[in-house]
Design an enzyme around this catalytic site. Structure first.
Site, PDB file in Angstrom:
ATOM      1  N   SER A 100       0.839  -1.195   0.000  1.00  0.00           N
ATOM      2  CA  SER A 100       0.000   0.000   0.000  1.00  0.00           C
ATOM      3  C   SER A 100       0.882   1.257   0.000  1.00  0.00           C
ATOM      4  CB  SER A 100      -0.977  -0.046   1.171  1.00  0.00           C
ATOM      5  OG  SER A 100      -2.011   0.889   1.020  1.00  0.00           O
TER       6      SER A 100
ATOM      7  N   ASP B  79      -9.265  -3.509  -6.251  1.00  0.00           N
ATOM      8  CA  ASP B  79      -8.457  -2.505  -5.551  1.00  0.00           C
ATOM      9  C   ASP B  79      -8.426  -1.253  -6.409  1.00  0.00           C
ATOM     10  OD1 ASP B  79      -6.286  -1.043  -4.362  1.00  0.00           O
ATOM     11  OD2 ASP B  79      -5.447  -2.918  -3.612  1.00  0.00           O
TER      12      ASP B  79
ATOM     13  N   HIS C 201      -8.242  -4.683  -1.700  1.00  0.00           N
ATOM     14  CA  HIS C 201      -7.070  -4.124  -1.036  1.00  0.00           C
ATOM     15  C   HIS C 201      -6.913  -4.769   0.346  1.00  0.00           C
ATOM     16  CE1 HIS C 201      -4.052  -0.931  -0.649  1.00  0.00           C
ATOM     17  NE2 HIS C 201      -4.428  -0.806   0.623  1.00  0.00           N
TER      18      HIS C 201
END
Length: 316
Positions: free
Chosen positions: A163, A260, A290
């Site tokens: 991330s 995502d 995600h």
């Protein structure tokens, strides 16, 4: 036609009940910190302790003279393989190091034997760009400078993150190239947060599947970049998708779920890396959102992805 979540992952989420609290407004950093901290704590509590991994707490001095805390993880029962990985945690650029990251690092180190350096970099908005990426680059320097004493081959150091940590990993790789080192052998980017311009809503992404949504993205980038957000002068070290030239970078591994909001920017970054002559392995994972390894760590599709990551780590 909208995309659909993997049935096994969806079943796990359904049994857990609501996994996402009511969305706070854009710019509400405190609520997001609290929500992410609670989610990461729940993940850590669900995992068994990882035995056989030693942790040594160390520190270095950041570019502005601040002490930077780090942790060095090694497998206690194996000879070091000579490689090492700098690990940069996620958190939307606004969440500091959490205990769950210790759990993650121990699992990677135990499974591969590859030692890892986890850095507690400073986060926005208290510490906007360039502080987070400069902290991470300082940690890379520490690892390279201490390689001999740590049993590490300085030519076998990689950088890894998920991330926001994936965005920082890509930024550190660009910095290391542009500043003449330290050398990196691999950048391992996990659903990386690479582009501040990801704001257009994808109609094929059902909102209920977005573990990290567009408001979260706008909040994180706004905290990191401040008034520079969306402008023409955003540094590629902050938003690596802004880099005009991706040549000369280390080999890359990228994985991202197709549920995502970072999917397209990761695919595009991989495409540009390959176009620049960088050996790049890309996995686009159907039906996964995600942070899928946090919400469904034992699901079959999650385990398939982890096997790929471990394989690439072990090859460093």
């Amino acid at each position: 036609m909208a995309l659909h979540m993997d049935p096994e992952v969806l079943s796990i989420l359904s049994r857990l009940g609501p996994t996402r609290p009511p969305a706070p407004p854009v710019g509400d950093v405190d609520s997001r910190r609290r929500n992410m901290s609670e989610a990461f704590a729940a993940f850590a509590a669900s995992r068994d302790p990882v035995p056989g991994v030693d942790r040594t707490d160390v520190s270095t001095i950041a570019g502005d003279g601040t002490e930077l805390k780090m942790s060095w993880y090694t497998k206690a029962t194996a000879e070091p393989p000579g490689s090492a990985m700098l690990y940069l945690h996620g958190g939307g650029y606004i969440v500091s190091l959490l205990p769950a990251h210790d759990t993650q690092i121990r699992a990677y180190t135990e499974a591969t034997g590859v030692p890892m350096l986890l850095v507690d970099y400073r986060v926005a908005p208290e510490h906007p760009h360039p502080t987070p990426v400069e902290d991470c680059y300082a940690a890379l320097h520490w690892l390279a400078q201490n390689a001999a004493g740590l049993g590490v081959d300085p030519n076998r150091i990689g950088v890894m993150g998920e991330s926001a940590g994936g965005g920082l990993a890509a930024g550190v790789a660009l910095m290391a190239r542009d500043r003449g080192g330290p050398a990196l052998a691999l950048q391992l980017l996990i659903y990386a947060m690479l582009d501040d311009r990801t704001v257009g809503i994808d109609p094929h992404l059902p909102p209920e599947y977005l573990v990290f949504d567009y408001d979260d993205n706008r909040t994180g980038w706004g905290a990191l970049l401040g008034p520079a957000l969306f402008g023409d002068n955003v540094s590629p070290y902050a938003a690596p998708a802004r880099a005009a030239d991706l040549s000369g970078l280390p080999d890359a591994y990228i994985d991202v779920g197709d549920l995502d909001i970072f999917r397209d920017e990761n695919i595009e970054y991989a495409r540009r890396l390959m176009a620049a002559g960088i050996p790049t392995e890309l996995h686009v994972l159907p039906g996964l959102p995600h942070g899928f390894e946090m919400v469904a760590p034992d699901a079959t599709p999650t385990q398939r992805v982890i096997v790929n990551r471990l394989r690439r780590l072990a090859s460093l």
